[in-house]
Structure formats: C-alpha cells, structure tokens
Motif scaffolding. Structure first.
Motif, PDB file in Angstrom:
ATOM      1  N   ASN A  22      23.983   2.425 -38.942  1.00 60.51           N
ATOM      2  CA  ASN A  22      22.873   2.242 -39.867  1.00 60.51           C
ATOM      3  C   ASN A  22      22.388   0.941 -40.191  1.00 60.51           C
ATOM      4  O   ASN A  22      21.398   0.736 -41.193  1.00 60.51           O
ATOM      5  CB  ASN A  22      23.103   3.277 -41.100  1.00 60.51           C
ATOM      6  CG  ASN A  22      23.148   4.598 -40.715  1.00 60.51           C
ATOM      7  OD1 ASN A  22      22.406   5.209 -39.946  1.00 60.51           O
ATOM      8  ND2 ASN A  22      24.041   5.490 -41.281  1.00 60.51           N
ATOM      9  N   ASN A  48      23.078   9.890 -38.968  1.00 61.57           N
ATOM     10  CA  ASN A  48      24.110  10.615 -39.869  1.00 61.57           C
ATOM     11  C   ASN A  48      24.893  11.634 -38.840  1.00 61.57           C
ATOM     12  O   ASN A  48      24.643  11.649 -37.765  1.00 61.57           O
ATOM     13  CB  ASN A  48      23.358  11.600 -40.941  1.00 61.57           C
ATOM     14  CG  ASN A  48      22.482  12.821 -40.282  1.00 61.57           C
ATOM     15  OD1 ASN A  48      22.770  13.412 -39.417  1.00 61.57           O
ATOM     16  ND2 ASN A  48      21.143  12.544 -40.749  1.00 61.57           N
ATOM     17  N   SER A  49      26.007  12.476 -39.668  1.00 67.05           N
ATOM     18  CA  SER A  49      26.906  12.780 -38.912  1.00 67.05           C
ATOM     19  C   SER A  49      26.555  14.135 -38.155  1.00 67.05           C
ATOM     20  O   SER A  49      26.916  14.681 -37.194  1.00 67.05           O
ATOM     21  CB  SER A  49      28.221  13.355 -39.549  1.00 67.05           C
ATOM     22  OG  SER A  49      27.965  13.843 -40.970  1.00 67.05           O
ATOM     23  N   LYS A  50      25.518  14.859 -38.926  1.00 68.18           N
ATOM     24  CA  LYS A  50      24.765  15.923 -38.389  1.00 68.18           C
ATOM     25  C   LYS A  50      24.087  15.838 -37.019  1.00 68.18           C
ATOM     26  O   LYS A  50      24.219  16.430 -36.095  1.00 68.18           O
ATOM     27  CB  LYS A  50      23.828  16.680 -39.532  1.00 68.18           C
ATOM     28  CG  LYS A  50      23.236  17.884 -39.024  1.00 68.18           C
ATOM     29  CD  LYS A  50      22.199  18.555 -39.969  1.00 68.18           C
ATOM     30  CE  LYS A  50      21.751  19.517 -39.239  1.00 68.18           C
ATOM     31  NZ  LYS A  50      20.575  20.289 -40.151  1.00 68.18           N
ATOM     32  N   TYR A  68      31.830   3.031 -38.852  1.00 67.12           N
ATOM     33  CA  TYR A  68      32.607   3.783 -39.715  1.00 67.12           C
ATOM     34  C   TYR A  68      32.024   3.559 -41.220  1.00 67.12           C
ATOM     35  O   TYR A  68      31.771   4.486 -41.796  1.00 67.12           O
ATOM     36  CB  TYR A  68      34.107   4.088 -39.338  1.00 67.12           C
ATOM     37  CG  TYR A  68      34.776   4.477 -40.350  1.00 67.12           C
ATOM     38  CD1 TYR A  68      34.807   6.197 -40.121  1.00 67.12           C
ATOM     39  CD2 TYR A  68      35.464   4.348 -41.654  1.00 67.12           C
ATOM     40  CE1 TYR A  68      35.481   6.757 -40.925  1.00 67.12           C
ATOM     41  CE2 TYR A  68      35.843   5.139 -42.533  1.00 67.12           C
ATOM     42  CZ  TYR A  68      35.807   6.506 -42.186  1.00 67.12           C
ATOM     43  OH  TYR A  68      36.633   7.378 -43.000  1.00 67.12           O
ATOM     44  N   PHE A  71      28.768   4.644 -42.057  1.00 71.09           N
ATOM     45  CA  PHE A  71      27.856   6.131 -41.652  1.00 71.09           C
ATOM     46  C   PHE A  71      28.503   7.063 -42.665  1.00 71.09           C
ATOM     47  O   PHE A  71      29.246   6.682 -43.577  1.00 71.09           O
ATOM     48  CB  PHE A  71      28.357   6.531 -40.208  1.00 71.09           C
ATOM     49  CG  PHE A  71      27.754   7.021 -39.339  1.00 71.09           C
ATOM     50  CD1 PHE A  71      26.600   6.659 -38.939  1.00 71.09           C
ATOM     51  CD2 PHE A  71      28.040   8.375 -38.794  1.00 71.09           C
ATOM     52  CE1 PHE A  71      25.547   7.435 -38.136  1.00 71.09           C
ATOM     53  CE2 PHE A  71      27.270   9.085 -37.883  1.00 71.09           C
ATOM     54  CZ  PHE A  71      25.936   8.638 -37.687  1.00 71.09           C
ATOM     55  N   ASP A  72      27.971   8.332 -42.495  1.00 72.97           N
ATOM     56  CA  ASP A  72      28.350   9.312 -43.760  1.00 72.97           C
ATOM     57  C   ASP A  72      29.433  10.165 -43.406  1.00 72.97           C
ATOM     58  O   ASP A  72      29.494  11.371 -43.756  1.00 72.97           O
ATOM     59  CB  ASP A  72      26.875   9.920 -44.000  1.00 72.97           C
ATOM     60  CG  ASP A  72      26.630  10.971 -42.583  1.00 72.97           C
ATOM     61  OD1 ASP A  72      27.111  10.819 -41.645  1.00 72.97           O
ATOM     62  OD2 ASP A  72      26.180  12.171 -42.971  1.00 72.97           O
ATOM     63  N   PHE A  73      30.531   9.503 -42.826  1.00 71.26           N
ATOM     64  CA  PHE A  73      31.850  10.355 -42.622  1.00 71.26           C
ATOM     65  C   PHE A  73      32.462  10.615 -44.051  1.00 71.26           C
ATOM     66  O   PHE A  73      32.208   9.747 -44.934  1.00 71.26           O
ATOM     67  CB  PHE A  73      32.749   9.667 -41.814  1.00 71.26           C
ATOM     68  CG  PHE A  73      32.131   9.761 -40.289  1.00 71.26           C
ATOM     69  CD1 PHE A  73      32.011  10.628 -39.538  1.00 71.26           C
ATOM     70  CD2 PHE A  73      31.865   8.347 -39.554  1.00 71.26           C
ATOM     71  CE1 PHE A  73      31.700  10.625 -38.211  1.00 71.26           C
ATOM     72  CE2 PHE A  73      31.670   8.115 -38.520  1.00 71.26           C
ATOM     73  CZ  PHE A  73      31.370   9.331 -37.532  1.00 71.26           C
ATOM     74  N   SER A  74      32.785  11.661 -44.127  1.00 69.45           N
ATOM     75  CA  SER A  74      33.665  12.172 -45.578  1.00 69.45           C
ATOM     76  C   SER A  74      34.907  11.591 -45.347  1.00 69.45           C
ATOM     77  O   SER A  74      35.657  11.170 -46.422  1.00 69.45           O
ATOM     78  CB  SER A  74      33.582  13.678 -45.676  1.00 69.45           C
ATOM     79  OG  SER A  74      34.291  14.197 -44.687  1.00 69.45           O
ATOM     80  N   HIS A  78      37.196  13.392 -40.531  1.00 70.61           N
ATOM     81  CA  HIS A  78      35.694  13.751 -40.182  1.00 70.61           C
ATOM     82  C   HIS A  78      35.510  13.093 -38.824  1.00 70.61           C
ATOM     83  O   HIS A  78      35.076  13.898 -37.821  1.00 70.61           O
ATOM     84  CB  HIS A  78      34.827  13.617 -41.264  1.00 70.61           C
ATOM     85  CG  HIS A  78      33.553  14.186 -41.198  1.00 70.61           C
ATOM     86  ND1 HIS A  78      32.320  13.701 -41.784  1.00 70.61           N
ATOM     87  CD2 HIS A  78      33.020  14.904 -40.051  1.00 70.61           C
ATOM     88  CE1 HIS A  78      31.173  14.240 -41.416  1.00 70.61           C
ATOM     89  NE2 HIS A  78      31.583  15.045 -40.421  1.00 70.61           N
TER      90      HIS A  78
END
Length: 135
Positions: A22, A48-50, A68, A71-74, A78
C-alpha cells in the motif's frame, strides 16, 4: 482444434504476481522491476486481505509480494493462513520494518517465505523475485 490447445497451454504457463503493497512508490517500483524481469507476466495489485484472498483464489500459484506492516493482516497467522490456503503460491515479504524476532518467527513457521528489505539493493530485490518465480 490444435490452435485452441496451444492457446490453453500458453495461458496455463503465464506467470502471475500479486502485489500487496500500500505504499505507492514501492508498489510502482516492484511493478516496474517485474515488467523488466517478466514482461509477459500478469500483475495484480491488491490493497487489502479480502482482495488478496480473491487474487489467490483466481491465481493459486501466484508470486505474492507483500509489505506485511502496511497491509491489513490482523496477525502473522492471518498471513500464514492465506498462504496455506494457496499452497502453490510463493511469497516475498517486502518491507522496511520487520524486526529480527518477527523474521525468525516467520521463517521458523514457514521456511519457504522469502524476505527482502526495501533498503536492499536492486540486485538483491531482483534475486528475491527470481527465486520466488522459480517453482
């Protein structure tokens, strides 16, 4: 009929790269390097991860280049779960913010993950991309 079969074989051999970064400048930089190294490859940006999950569903053998921390990893799990769901995919963590303990943990849990820092020189980044692209 033979022409269709040849077309299908060519389509199957197309390399796919999923770029999950991103940060605009590094996203553009990776895209430019890939265009030089693999001019016939398809590049798929995700944000995003989706979108990453969908990209892996469509291209389960893709090379994934991901930053990493941005990015939107929880969690790191994930990321590992997404990677495990697309077993044929190859991953490169491309970042400037990975701690030594995080790198050790990721490589312990999945030694096939490539890691390259954004501060590495071009030759090292190209080598990482080439290694990941080699099945």
């Amino acid at each position: 009929m033979i022409e269709i079969d040849i077309f299908v074989v060519k389509q199957l051999s197309i390399m796919h790269f999923i770029i999950a970064d991103n940060q605009d400048i590094t996203h553009i930089g990776i895209s430019s390097l890939l265009s030089i190294l693999y001019p016939d490859a398809h590049q798929h940006p995700v944000f995003n991860s989706k979108e990453l999950r969908e990209g892996l569903r469509l291209f389960p053998d893709a090379v994934v280049v991901v930053d990493y921390p941005l990015f939107d990893f929880s969690s790191h799990q994930h990321l590992l779960n997404l990677k495990a769901a697309a077993r044929e995919s190859r991953w490169i963590l491309f970042s400037e913010e990975l701690s030594a303990s995080f790198i050790r943990q990721m490589l312990f849990e999945d030694p096939e993950i490539g890691i390259v820092m954004k501060t590495d020189n071009r030759a090292q980044i190209e080598l990482a991309l080439r290694c990941a692209a080699t099945k």
